[in-house]
Design a protein around this motif. Structure first.
Motif, PDB file in Angstrom:
ATOM      1  N   ILE A  66     -11.481  29.400  41.082  1.00  0.00           N
ATOM      2  CA  ILE A  66     -11.460  27.931  41.013  1.00  0.00           C
ATOM      3  C   ILE A  66     -10.142  27.465  40.410  1.00  0.00           C
ATOM      4  N   LYS A  67      -9.576  26.422  41.008  1.00  0.00           N
ATOM      5  CA  LYS A  67      -8.411  25.765  40.427  1.00  0.00           C
ATOM      6  C   LYS A  67      -8.850  24.408  39.904  1.00  0.00           C
ATOM      7  N   LEU A  68      -8.729  24.215  38.614  1.00  0.00           N
ATOM      8  CA  LEU A  68      -9.157  22.962  38.001  1.00  0.00           C
ATOM      9  C   LEU A  68      -8.243  21.824  38.438  1.00  0.00           C
ATOM     10  N   HIS A  69      -8.847  20.709  38.815  1.00  0.00           N
ATOM     11  CA  HIS A  69      -8.084  19.535  39.249  1.00  0.00           C
ATOM     12  C   HIS A  69      -8.265  18.438  38.209  1.00  0.00           C
ATOM     13  N   LEU A  70      -7.162  17.991  37.616  1.00  0.00           N
ATOM     14  CA  LEU A  70      -7.208  17.017  36.530  1.00  0.00           C
ATOM     15  C   LEU A  70      -6.728  15.655  37.024  1.00  0.00           C
ATOM     16  N   THR A  71      -7.578  14.657  36.877  1.00  0.00           N
ATOM     17  CA  THR A  71      -7.202  13.288  37.222  1.00  0.00           C
ATOM     18  C   THR A  71      -7.126  12.463  35.936  1.00  0.00           C
ATOM     19  N   PRO A  72      -5.934  12.045  35.511  1.00  0.00           N
ATOM     20  CA  PRO A  72      -5.836  11.215  34.292  1.00  0.00           C
ATOM     21  C   PRO A  72      -6.544   9.878  34.501  1.00  0.00           C
ATOM     22  N   ILE A  73      -7.334   9.454  33.508  1.00  0.00           N
ATOM     23  CA  ILE A  73      -8.024   8.156  33.619  1.00  0.00           C
ATOM     24  C   ILE A  73      -7.783   7.265  32.408  1.00  0.00           C
ATOM     25  N   GLY A  74      -7.131   7.760  31.377  1.00  0.00           N
ATOM     26  CA  GLY A  74      -6.867   6.959  30.193  1.00  0.00           C
ATOM     27  C   GLY A  74      -6.037   7.732  29.195  1.00  0.00           C
ATOM     28  N   LYS A  75      -5.711   7.084  28.091  1.00  0.00           N
ATOM     29  CA  LYS A  75      -4.882   7.704  27.052  1.00  0.00           C
ATOM     30  C   LYS A  75      -5.587   7.619  25.702  1.00  0.00           C
ATOM     31  N   GLU A  76      -5.337   8.617  24.883  1.00  0.00           N
ATOM     32  CA  GLU A  76      -5.976   8.681  23.580  1.00  0.00           C
ATOM     33  C   GLU A  76      -5.022   9.305  22.579  1.00  0.00           C
ATOM     34  N   ALA A  77      -5.271   9.062  21.304  1.00  0.00           N
ATOM     35  CA  ALA A  77      -4.425   9.610  20.237  1.00  0.00           C
ATOM     36  C   ALA A  77      -5.125  10.785  19.573  1.00  0.00           C
ATOM     37  N   PHE A  78      -4.366  11.841  19.356  1.00  0.00           N
ATOM     38  CA  PHE A  78      -4.812  12.974  18.547  1.00  0.00           C
ATOM     39  C   PHE A  78      -4.416  12.645  17.118  1.00  0.00           C
ATOM     40  N   VAL A  79      -5.390  12.606  16.209  1.00  0.00           N
ATOM     41  CA  VAL A  79      -5.116  12.097  14.863  1.00  0.00           C
ATOM     42  C   VAL A  79      -5.442  13.133  13.791  1.00  0.00           C
ATOM     43  N   PHE A  80      -4.759  12.994  12.663  1.00  0.00           N
ATOM     44  CA  PHE A  80      -5.021  13.815  11.487  1.00  0.00           C
ATOM     45  C   PHE A  80      -5.521  12.907  10.368  1.00  0.00           C
ATOM     46  N   PHE A  81      -6.440  13.424   9.569  1.00  0.00           N
ATOM     47  CA  PHE A  81      -7.025  12.596   8.517  1.00  0.00           C
ATOM     48  C   PHE A  81      -7.205  13.387   7.234  1.00  0.00           C
ATOM     49  N   VAL A  82      -7.251  12.645   6.135  1.00  0.00           N
ATOM     50  CA  VAL A  82      -7.467  13.238   4.813  1.00  0.00           C
ATOM     51  C   VAL A  82      -8.514  12.415   4.094  1.00  0.00           C
ATOM     52  N   ASN A  83      -8.953  12.922   2.952  1.00  0.00           N
ATOM     53  CA  ASN A  83      -9.874  12.162   2.126  1.00  0.00           C
ATOM     54  C   ASN A  83      -9.230  10.838   1.731  1.00  0.00           C
TER      55      ASN A  83
END
Length: 390
Positions: free
Chosen positions: A203-220
């Motif tokens: 299988i070859k995975l087919h990726l269709t972009p549908i939106g954007k998101e942020a990868f975030v880091f958090f602390v106490n």
């Protein structure tokens, strides 16, 4: 007469043993049933000490011998104190205020009363009929594809765990897609292992972009550090920066939580690290769920030195945990606006993933999500649409 007295003491000691054992068993059952298993060593030790102490008194071992009494109770006291260490720690740990970071998925279930799904103002131009594409996806994207379901699927029950519209963690969603249990998944990009797994199945995975998101880091929330650079993030997760004082915080070691292999956010971290080697996290610092990693960082007294990561929508819109704060990266806060104008440095696309080129109803659904209506739903649901940055 002496033999009868001795025999009577043996009978009494056996009766006491049975009585103590019976009540100890009842107490152990109650403790185990309530989930407080850390009290078990203390209860067993206390029962044994009570019984031995009674027998020693019964057979006059302590009679007029204060030294023996003192030795016995000293040893007994040490044993009980040792057995109490873990229960006291657990009691203290349970008193630390935390916020439940696990999400009640059923509040986003399509076609249920008072669910939290958003609605478009006008009726959608697409209405699908059988055969309905089987969906799966990451928890952080369920509010979106559940809303899509409510707009274009026929009204009926869509149980999140046993219907055409399911929700799982990212690695399970990819497994379901690769082995043909679903037709499409809503997720972050696949890990190298997931790509290899698909290739092994032809299988070859087919990726269709549908939106954007942020990868975030958090602390106490009580950590004085409010921002980190990308290089500092990499240094922390490479094990090169080990103390908060090295990045403007207090003198305290950094406890850097990670997620399990092939989870969406762990794959995002690995992509972020690039050629920088990711340190191996201790088992106790690998949070099992997206909610789990947020809960660990939110425990101020125990984990005030922790850092974790997730996706902005899950943290801000689904969990809303006020015990943590999202860090600025390279001086830019993760907001919808900074994702929209591409100034937040760790923004990425999320996808509808299919096993090969989409066809039939799957393609119709993807085309609708990419349409003006679909992208408006992406935006209204709280994510950032592809068209918003144009």
């Amino acid at each position: 007469m002496g033999n009868k007295s001795y025999l009577w003491k043996i009978v009494v000691s056996i009766f006491v043993l049975l009585t103590v054992s019976f009540f100890t068993f009842i107490l152990l059952f109650m403790v185990a049933f309530s989930g407080n298993i850390h009290f078990i060593p203390f209860i067993i030790s206390a029962a044994v000490i009570i019984y031995i102490g009674y027998v020693l008194v019964l057979f006059d071992v302590f009679y007029k011998n204060r030294k023996r009494i003192k030795i016995f109770w000293t040893i007994a006291g040490i044993i009980l104190v040792v057995c109490l260490i873990q229960p006291v720690y657990k009691w203290f740990d349970n008193r630390v205020p935390t916020v439940d970071a696990e999400v009640n998925i059923y509040q986003y279930e399509p076609f249920t009363d008072e669910n939290k799904l958003v609605q478009l103002e006008n009726e959608p131009t697409l209405k699908l009929e059988e055969p309905l594409p089987k969906m799966d996806g990451a928890t952080a994207l369920y509010p979106l594809y559940a809303a899509i379901t409510e707009h274009v699927y026929p009204e009926k029950e869509y149980n999140p765990y046993k219907s055409e519209v399911m929700v799982n963690q990212t690695h399970e969603a990819y497994t379901n897609l690769i082995f043909g249990k679903t037709d499409m998944i809503f997720a972050a990009g696949p890990s190298d292992a997931q790509i290899n797994q698909a290739e092994q199945q032809g299988i070859k995975l087919h990726l269709t972009p549908i939106g954007k998101e942020a990868f975030v880091f958090f602390v106490n929330n009580k950590n004085k550090v409010n921002r980190l650079s990308l290089d500092q993030i990499k240094g922390i997760y490479a094990g090169e920066i080990t103390n908060w004082s090295e990045v403007g915080g207090k003198d305290d070691s950094i406890r850097a939580f990670q997620r399990p292999q092939d989870s969406g956010s762990q794959t995002a971290l690995q992509r972020l690290m690039g050629d920088t080697r990711l340190m191996e996290a201790p088992t106790e610092d690998i949070a099992t769920g997206m909610g789990g990693i947020i809960n660990e960082v939110s425990r101020y007294k125990n984990y005030k030195n922790a850092i974790g990561y997730t996706f902005r929508y899950y943290s801000n819109e689904m969990v809303k945990n006020k015990e943590i704060k999202l860090l600025e990266i390279d001086g830019v806060a993760p907001t919808r606006e900074t994702i929209r104008n591409n100034t937040y440095p760790i923004a990425s696309e999320f996808y509808i993933v299919t096993a090969g080129e989409p066809t039939g109803n799957v393609k119709e659904l993807i085309d609708w999500v990419l349409s003006e209506e679909g992208q408006a739903l992406v935006e209204k649901a709280g994510y950032v649409s592809l068209k918003s940055g144009e």
